[in-house]
Structures are given as C-alpha cells and as structure tokens.
Design a protein around this motif. Structure first.
Motif, PDB file in Angstrom:
ATOM      1  N   ASP A 171    -107.138  50.097 -36.317  1.00 42.52           N
ATOM      2  CA  ASP A 171    -107.408  48.994 -37.231  1.00 42.52           C
ATOM      3  C   ASP A 171    -108.510  48.154 -36.601  1.00 42.52           C
ATOM      4  OD1 ASP A 171    -107.482  46.899 -38.934  1.00 42.52           O
ATOM      5  OD2 ASP A 171    -105.362  46.354 -38.779  1.00 42.52           O
ATOM      6  N   THR A 192    -113.449  36.165 -37.371  1.00 36.93           N
ATOM      7  CA  THR A 192    -113.878  36.206 -35.974  1.00 36.93           C
ATOM      8  C   THR A 192    -115.311  35.680 -35.890  1.00 36.93           C
ATOM      9  OG1 THR A 192    -114.195  37.569 -33.996  1.00 36.93           O
ATOM     10  CG2 THR A 192    -114.721  38.578 -36.128  1.00 36.93           C
ATOM     11  N   PRO A 248    -103.785  41.309 -35.970  1.00 38.21           N
ATOM     12  CA  PRO A 248    -104.908  41.161 -36.918  1.00 38.21           C
ATOM     13  C   PRO A 248    -105.433  39.724 -36.950  1.00 38.21           C
ATOM     14  CG  PRO A 248    -102.835  41.171 -38.103  1.00 38.21           C
ATOM     15  CD  PRO A 248    -102.481  41.431 -36.669  1.00 38.21           C
ATOM     16  N   TYR A 249    -106.621  39.576 -37.478  1.00 39.06           N
ATOM     17  CA  TYR A 249    -107.219  38.253 -37.624  1.00 39.06           C
ATOM     18  C   TYR A 249    -107.827  38.118 -39.020  1.00 39.06           C
ATOM     19  CZ  TYR A 249    -111.552  40.835 -36.626  1.00 39.06           C
ATOM     20  OH  TYR A 249    -112.583  41.736 -36.653  1.00 39.06           O
ATOM     21  N   SER A 250    -108.035  36.860 -39.398  1.00 38.63           N
ATOM     22  CA  SER A 250    -108.685  36.582 -40.690  1.00 38.63           C
ATOM     23  C   SER A 250    -110.191  36.463 -40.530  1.00 38.63           C
ATOM     24  CB  SER A 250    -108.134  35.276 -41.293  1.00 38.63           C
ATOM     25  OG  SER A 250    -106.743  35.345 -41.480  1.00 38.63           O
ATOM     26  N   GLN A 282    -109.871  45.463 -37.527  1.00 37.69           N
ATOM     27  CA  GLN A 282    -109.741  44.017 -37.681  1.00 37.69           C
ATOM     28  C   GLN A 282    -108.548  43.487 -36.872  1.00 37.69           C
ATOM     29  OE1 GLN A 282    -110.179  42.710 -41.732  1.00 37.69           O
ATOM     30  NE2 GLN A 282    -109.511  40.618 -41.269  1.00 37.69           N
ATOM     31  N   THR A 283    -108.535  43.818 -35.565  1.00 37.51           N
ATOM     32  CA  THR A 283    -107.475  43.343 -34.662  1.00 37.51           C
ATOM     33  C   THR A 283    -108.098  42.930 -33.332  1.00 37.51           C
ATOM     34  OG1 THR A 283    -107.037  45.568 -33.799  1.00 37.51           O
ATOM     35  CG2 THR A 283    -105.705  44.830 -35.684  1.00 37.51           C
ATOM     36  N   TYR A 331    -111.202  34.158 -32.453  1.00 36.49           N
ATOM     37  CA  TYR A 331    -110.471  34.789 -33.551  1.00 36.49           C
ATOM     38  C   TYR A 331    -109.605  33.729 -34.218  1.00 36.49           C
ATOM     39  CZ  TYR A 331    -111.804  39.103 -31.157  1.00 36.49           C
ATOM     40  OH  TYR A 331    -112.523  40.100 -30.562  1.00 36.49           O
ATOM     41  N   TYR A 353    -107.408  39.635 -44.937  1.00 41.17           N
ATOM     42  CA  TYR A 353    -107.067  40.801 -44.124  1.00 41.17           C
ATOM     43  C   TYR A 353    -106.539  41.880 -45.045  1.00 41.17           C
ATOM     44  CZ  TYR A 353    -104.541  43.930 -41.004  1.00 41.17           C
ATOM     45  OH  TYR A 353    -104.084  45.046 -40.347  1.00 41.17           O
TER      46      TYR A 353
END
Length: 299
Positions: A236, A252, A248-250, A238-239, A213, A226
């Motif tokens: 969510d 993966t 959260p991450y930008s 996108q975590t 990530y 994000y």
C-alpha cells in the motif's frame, strides 16, 4: 657324731626350704604386682584408643570436601577399631603385645595429627574461598544493581533526549474550501480541507528535509482522502512507518525544518460529502506523533 651331723643337715635343709619359700612368695608377689600394673596400663591404653576412636568419629562427621583425605581418615578409623578390639582380647600378662599396641597408638596419633593439620588447612582454605565467593557475589550483585541503575538512567536520558528532540505541533487551524478554493462554513459546499499548522522551535532536533504525514478522521473514524488498495495488492503506497508497523495517511508533505518555528499548510481533498461532528487531525514526523487535535464541524 652321726647324730650331730644329721641335725646340722636337717637344719640346713630347713633353712634352704625357708629361703626357697621366701623367694617363691616374693617372686609371686612381684609377679602379681606386675600383672596388676600391666592390667592398669592395658586399661589406660584402652581408654586412649577409645578416645582416639571418638576423635575419628568426630572428623568423619565433618564435611570434608576432599575424597582422598576422606578415604585415608576412614582407613585409619578402621585401623583404630581393629587395634582396640585386639587390645580388649589381649591378656594383661602379654606385656610384649601391649607394648607393641602402645607403639601403634603413637603411630596412629602421629598420622592423625597430620590429617588434622590437612583438615584444618583445607577448612581454612574453604572458609577463605567461601568468604571470597561471598565478597565476589556481593560485588557482582552491587555491580549488577549499578549497571541496572545506569541502564535505567541511560534509558531515561535517551528518552529525555528523544522527547526533547521530538517536533511538536504547537498550533493548528482547519478551514473548509469550496471548489474555487474560497473559505466556506457550509459543509455542503466543502471541496477540500485546508490544514494550517505550526511546528514549534526545537534546537535539539536534527535540521533538514522531513516527511510530514497527516491523518484526518471523520466522526465515524473513517480516514479521509484514503482509498483501500485493490484486492490482491501486496503493498500500500499510501502508508508510513509508525511504532514498527505501516499505517495509512490522508496527506503527506515534505518540509524543510531548520530548528526554528515552522508555519505550513497542507490540503486534504474530499472525495465524499463531509458530515457534521468532531474530526480528529493527527500529525506524524520522524516516526513520532507530534500533534493531535479534535475539531468540531457544526454546519
């Protein structure tokens, strides 16, 4: 003739009176001596009772951890006090009662010797148990200290092993790409970011597929690529989990790590114009932060 007889009788009477007087005086002297002797014996007996009473007082002051024995001592102590008071009131001429009180003293002494033996035995046992308790307490303290030291050593070892097994990004480079995926140095043409990274060799890490990530934050701290979940959404997607919470991450990417150095690339799309300044790129894997790089974008 009658006169001689009278004289003889008179002489005999005088002799008898003298003999009786002598016997009376002798008996009286013997009686006086006997009373004096009895008085001495009474005083000596009284002193012995008083000494015994003092001894009982001494044992009563001891911390005897035995209620039954303590009660017996109290009763015997009261018995000595009662006999002592009776002895003080008994006349020295009462030889029979003094003799009985002397026997009572011997009986009390015998009983007291048995109590003293029990007290000594109890004290010896208590002393032994106290020493044993001190020894066990010291051993437990030492054992606890050893366990604490062992736990600390195990924790340190676990942390060392965990750190040793943790992956680490050893090299990183950021490249801006335009819409045709060509490199550009102009922020106005940037369409996505290319993130080139290298994960160092680590033979202690468990090999296999791993989820990587990446967080990319602009100079204002905003997370690129994000989008906040819609209001009312419970989860969510996108975590990922880090330090017991979801963050959260930008970007993966799943990688296959074999223990050897791994070189990879991932891409972060830009949904808004990029701004100049310092960007922070952080890599996460296996629940650990494995790399953090500040990158300045100037143009």
């Amino acid at each position: 003739m009658k006169k001689k007889t009278f004289i003889v009788i008179l002489i005999l009477c005088l002799i008898a009176i003298a003999a009786l007087a002598y016997l009376f005086l002798r008996q009286n002297r013997e009686m006086t001596e006997l009373v004096e002797q009895m008085q001495i014996e009474k005083e000596e007996l009284q002193e012995e009772y008083e000494d015994l009473a003092i001894q009982f007082d001494g044992y009563q002051n001891l911390d005897i951890k035995n209620d039954s024995l303590q009660d017996l001592l109290s009763r015997e102590q009261q018995r000595v006090q009662d006999l002592l008071e009776e002895l003080r009131q008994t006349k020295a001429s009462n030889a029979r009662r003094i003799a009985e009180l002397k026997k009572e003293l011997a009986t009390v002494r015998s009983v007291m010797k048995d109590y003293v033996r029990q007290i000594d035995s109890l004290n010896a046992t208590n002393a032994r148990l106290t020493r044993e308790n001190i020894r066990v307490t010291q051993e437990n303290r030492q054992m606890k200290e050893q366990n604490t030291q062992l736990a600390q050593a195990n924790t340190a070892l676990t942390e060392t092993v965990t750190r040793a097994a943790m992956l680490k990004v050893t090299d990183f480079n950021l490249v801006m790409l335009n819409k045709r995926d060509h490199k550009t140095k102009l922020t106005s043409q940037a369409h996505k970011l290319q993130l080139d990274f290298t994960i160092g060799e680590n033979i202690t890490c468990t090999p296999g597929l791993k989820d990587l990530y990446v967080q990319v934050r602009d100079p204002q701290g905003a997370l690129l690529n994000y989008t906040e979940p819609a209001e009312g959404t419970d989860s969510d997607p996108q975590t990922f989990e880090f330090e017991n919470e979801r963050i959260p991450y930008s970007v993966t990417q799943q990688i296959e790590y074999t223990g050897e150095a791994y070189r990879g690339t991932c891409y972060c799309p830009l949904t808004a114009d990029i701004i100049k300044g310092f960007y922070t790129i952080e890599f996460f894997c296996d629940g650990n932060l494995i790399g953090s790089y500040p990158i300045q974008i100037k143009k």
